[in-house]
Scaffold this motif. Structure first.
Motif, mmCIF file in Angstrom:
data_model
loop_
_atom_site.group_PDB
_atom_site.id
_atom_site.type_symbol
_atom_site.label_atom_id
_atom_site.label_comp_id
_atom_site.label_asym_id
_atom_site.label_seq_id
_atom_site.Cartn_x
_atom_site.Cartn_y
_atom_site.Cartn_z
ATOM 1 N N LEU A 116 0.827 -1.209 0.000
ATOM 2 C CA LEU A 116 0.000 0.000 0.000
ATOM 3 C C LEU A 116 0.860 1.258 0.000
ATOM 4 C CD1 LEU A 116 -2.956 -0.709 2.485
ATOM 5 C CD2 LEU A 116 -3.134 -0.262 0.031
ATOM 6 N N LYS A 117 1.965 1.219 0.748
ATOM 7 C CA LYS A 117 2.854 2.381 0.821
ATOM 8 C C LYS A 117 3.559 2.629 -0.513
ATOM 9 C CE LYS A 117 2.309 2.781 5.371
ATOM 10 N NZ LYS A 117 1.478 3.834 5.971
ATOM 11 N N GLN A 118 3.723 1.575 -1.306
ATOM 12 C CA GLN A 118 4.472 1.680 -2.565
ATOM 13 C C GLN A 118 3.640 2.234 -3.711
ATOM 14 O OE1 GLN A 118 5.764 -2.347 -3.214
ATOM 15 N NE2 GLN A 118 7.227 -2.328 -1.505
ATOM 16 N N ILE A 119 2.327 2.030 -3.677
ATOM 17 C CA ILE A 119 1.499 2.370 -4.837
ATOM 18 C C ILE A 119 0.765 3.688 -4.645
ATOM 19 C CG2 ILE A 119 1.197 -0.056 -5.471
ATOM 20 C CD1 ILE A 119 -1.554 -0.016 -4.229
ATOM 21 N N ASP A 120 0.445 4.325 -5.770
ATOM 22 C CA ASP A 120 -0.382 5.532 -5.766
ATOM 23 C C ASP A 120 -1.830 5.075 -5.692
ATOM 24 O OD1 ASP A 120 -1.663 7.917 -6.137
ATOM 25 O OD2 ASP A 120 -0.943 8.262 -8.184
ATOM 26 N N CYS A 121 -2.429 5.260 -4.528
ATOM 27 C CA CYS A 121 -3.728 4.650 -4.269
ATOM 28 C C CYS A 121 -4.692 5.659 -3.680
ATOM 29 C CB CYS A 121 -3.531 3.486 -3.305
ATOM 30 S SG CYS A 121 -5.001 2.528 -2.993
ATOM 31 N N LYS A 122 -5.899 5.692 -4.223
ATOM 32 C CA LYS A 122 -6.974 6.533 -3.688
ATOM 33 C C LYS A 122 -8.132 5.637 -3.263
ATOM 34 C CE LYS A 122 -5.877 10.668 -6.406
ATOM 35 N NZ LYS A 122 -4.658 10.123 -7.002
ATOM 36 N N PHE A 123 -8.970 6.159 -2.362
ATOM 37 C CA PHE A 123 -10.054 5.367 -1.789
ATOM 38 C C PHE A 123 -11.388 6.074 -1.952
ATOM 39 C CE2 PHE A 123 -6.126 4.696 0.502
ATOM 40 C CZ PHE A 123 -6.023 3.318 0.552
ATOM 41 N N SER A 124 -12.425 5.287 -2.164
ATOM 42 C CA SER A 124 -13.782 5.835 -2.194
ATOM 43 C C SER A 124 -14.753 4.750 -1.755
ATOM 44 C CB SER A 124 -14.143 6.350 -3.591
ATOM 45 O OG SER A 124 -14.094 5.323 -4.556
ATOM 46 N N SER A 125 -15.932 5.187 -1.323
ATOM 47 C CA SER A 125 -16.954 4.244 -0.873
ATOM 48 C C SER A 125 -18.298 4.672 -1.447
ATOM 49 C CB SER A 125 -16.999 4.193 0.661
ATOM 50 O OG SER A 125 -17.870 3.181 1.106
ATOM 51 N N PHE A 126 -18.419 4.517 -2.763
ATOM 52 C CA PHE A 126 -19.623 4.920 -3.472
ATOM 53 C C PHE A 126 -20.322 3.717 -4.086
ATOM 54 C CE2 PHE A 126 -16.844 8.763 -4.163
ATOM 55 C CZ PHE A 126 -17.506 9.575 -3.239
ATOM 56 N N ASP A 127 -21.596 3.881 -4.346
ATOM 57 C CA ASP A 127 -22.307 2.926 -5.176
ATOM 58 C C ASP A 127 -21.675 2.973 -6.568
ATOM 59 O OD1 ASP A 127 -24.456 2.008 -7.107
ATOM 60 O OD2 ASP A 127 -25.466 1.634 -5.211
ATOM 61 N N PHE A 128 -21.551 1.822 -7.210
ATOM 62 C CA PHE A 128 -20.855 1.769 -8.497
ATOM 63 C C PHE A 128 -21.416 2.756 -9.508
ATOM 64 C CE2 PHE A 128 -24.306 -1.299 -8.971
ATOM 65 C CZ PHE A 128 -24.801 -0.999 -10.223
ATOM 66 N N CYS A 129 -22.731 2.984 -9.491
ATOM 67 C CA CYS A 129 -23.349 3.850 -10.497
ATOM 68 C C CYS A 129 -22.969 5.312 -10.314
ATOM 69 C CB CYS A 129 -24.873 3.689 -10.491
ATOM 70 S SG CYS A 129 -25.639 4.064 -8.915
ATOM 71 N N ASN A 130 -22.339 5.639 -9.177
ATOM 72 C CA ASN A 130 -21.898 7.006 -8.929
ATOM 73 C C ASN A 130 -20.420 7.209 -9.216
ATOM 74 O OD1 ASN A 130 -24.461 7.917 -8.049
ATOM 75 N ND2 ASN A 130 -24.099 7.064 -6.009
ATOM 76 N N ILE A 131 -19.774 6.185 -9.764
ATOM 77 C CA ILE A 131 -18.365 6.301 -10.165
ATOM 78 C C ILE A 131 -18.322 6.690 -11.635
ATOM 79 C CG2 ILE A 131 -16.168 5.096 -10.395
ATOM 80 C CD1 ILE A 131 -16.927 5.410 -7.518
ATOM 81 N N ASN A 132 -17.880 7.902 -11.906
ATOM 82 C CA ASN A 132 -17.848 8.426 -13.273
ATOM 83 C C ASN A 132 -16.455 8.257 -13.866
ATOM 84 O OD1 ASN A 132 -18.708 9.714 -15.605
ATOM 85 N ND2 ASN A 132 -18.183 11.744 -14.831
#
Length: 300
Positions: free
Chosen positions: A178-194
């Motif tokens: 996790l420390k090595q990669i460029d990683c972002k987090f979200s907790s949305f319903d799939f239909c709200n991921i644009n």
């Protein structure tokens, strides 16, 4: 390959050798739409990763592992184990607790686990410490699962294992990755991921409609949501965005007719049939998901 320290139902770690070679080359952003324990997302060769899951608890745990220093995480875990008098087999061995490896430490930990669970369910502030306590609960719970009731209370019984050497190594390696990669987090319903960038790649591992896992409890995944997902994937396809969908066409005599009909309408998609048994899931029959046709469907 790095294995998640979270034993999430339907985790794809054992399938990675079959799945990863089927992904495109030169992925800019890998979007793990239903990331679960993130077994796939942390093992993909790409420039950046978005880990998304509607389960805020699991995203909170993984995000905490990303944000805190590894030393602090392990110190907090060990402090919780010590404070609630939970077993520590890696330090003391099984004999110290009057147990053995076969039967495990569940009987010894039962009362301490109940106290920890009660303490956690009464917490009002949700922060990094909250998620570390939740992780400890998961480690000491039945099958290392994560489950909440309708009241929002963690409600699994105690398990037979503890924060043993194997679990420690999984967590250590996972945090390092996790420390090595460029990683972002979200907790949305799939239909709200644009998603609009054609260099992005979307991996989709939704709850399986025709299996009896915990994510299908309490009115979870259903046919309406299943159809909505395929509409969402159709829209990605029209935009020229590549995706891969994990699912099962059949399982123990049941057929996912919605998925089959969707495939019939999209002859340009490729259906890869995979070889896998869910030996660590709680909906297996004699250790196997009998008659399961596990597939990876790609639009490229």
């Amino acid at each position: 390959m790095i294995q998640s320290p979270l034993n999430y139902i339907g985790g794809k770690f054992k399938l990675l050798p079959q799945i990863l070679p089927l992904f495109p080359n030169n992925i800019h952003t890998f979007v793990d739409l239903f990331c679960g324990g993130a077994n796939v997302g942390i093992n993909v060769n790409c420039k950046s990763v978005i880990l998304n899951d509607i389960n805020q608890y699991i995203i909170g745990i993984i995000k905490t592992f990303k944000e805190l220093e590894k030393k602090e995480i392990f110190e907090n875990i060990n402090n919780i184990i010590s404070k609630f008098n939970l077993s520590d087999v890696s330090k003391n061995g099984y004999d110290f607790y009057g147990c053995n490896s076969s039967n495990g430490v569940g009987q010894y930990n039962k009362n301490a686990f109940l106290k920890l669970k009660k303490y956690f369910n009464q917490l009002q502030i949700i922060n990094n410490q909250y998620y570390i306590i939740l992780y400890v609960l998961i480690v000491y719970s039945f099958n290392n699962q994560i489950r909440f009731n309708k009241k929002g209370e963690f409600n699994l019984p105690v398990g037979k294992r503890d924060f043993n050497t194997k679990m420690q190594k999984k967590l250590n390696d996972f945090i390092d990755r996790l420390k090595q990669i460029d990683c972002k987090f979200s907790s949305f319903d799939f239909c709200n991921i644009n998603i609009t960038d054609k260099n992005d790649f979307v991996y989709v591992d939704p709850p399986y409609l025709i299996t009896c896992a915990t994510y299908n409890e309490q009115g979870g995944w259903n046919e309406i949501i299943e159809k909505s997902l395929y509409n969402y994937l159709d829209s990605l396809n029209l935009q020229g965005i590549k995706f891969a969908l994990s699912n099962v066409l059949s399982s123990k005599g049941k057929i996912n007719y919605i998925l089959r009909d969707w495939l019939d309408k999209n002859h340009q998609f490729t259906c890869h049939h995979l070889n896998y048994n869910y030996s660590n899931s709680n909906y297996q029959t004699s250790g196997r998901l009998l008659g399961s046709d596990e597939v990876l469907i790609t639009n490229y």
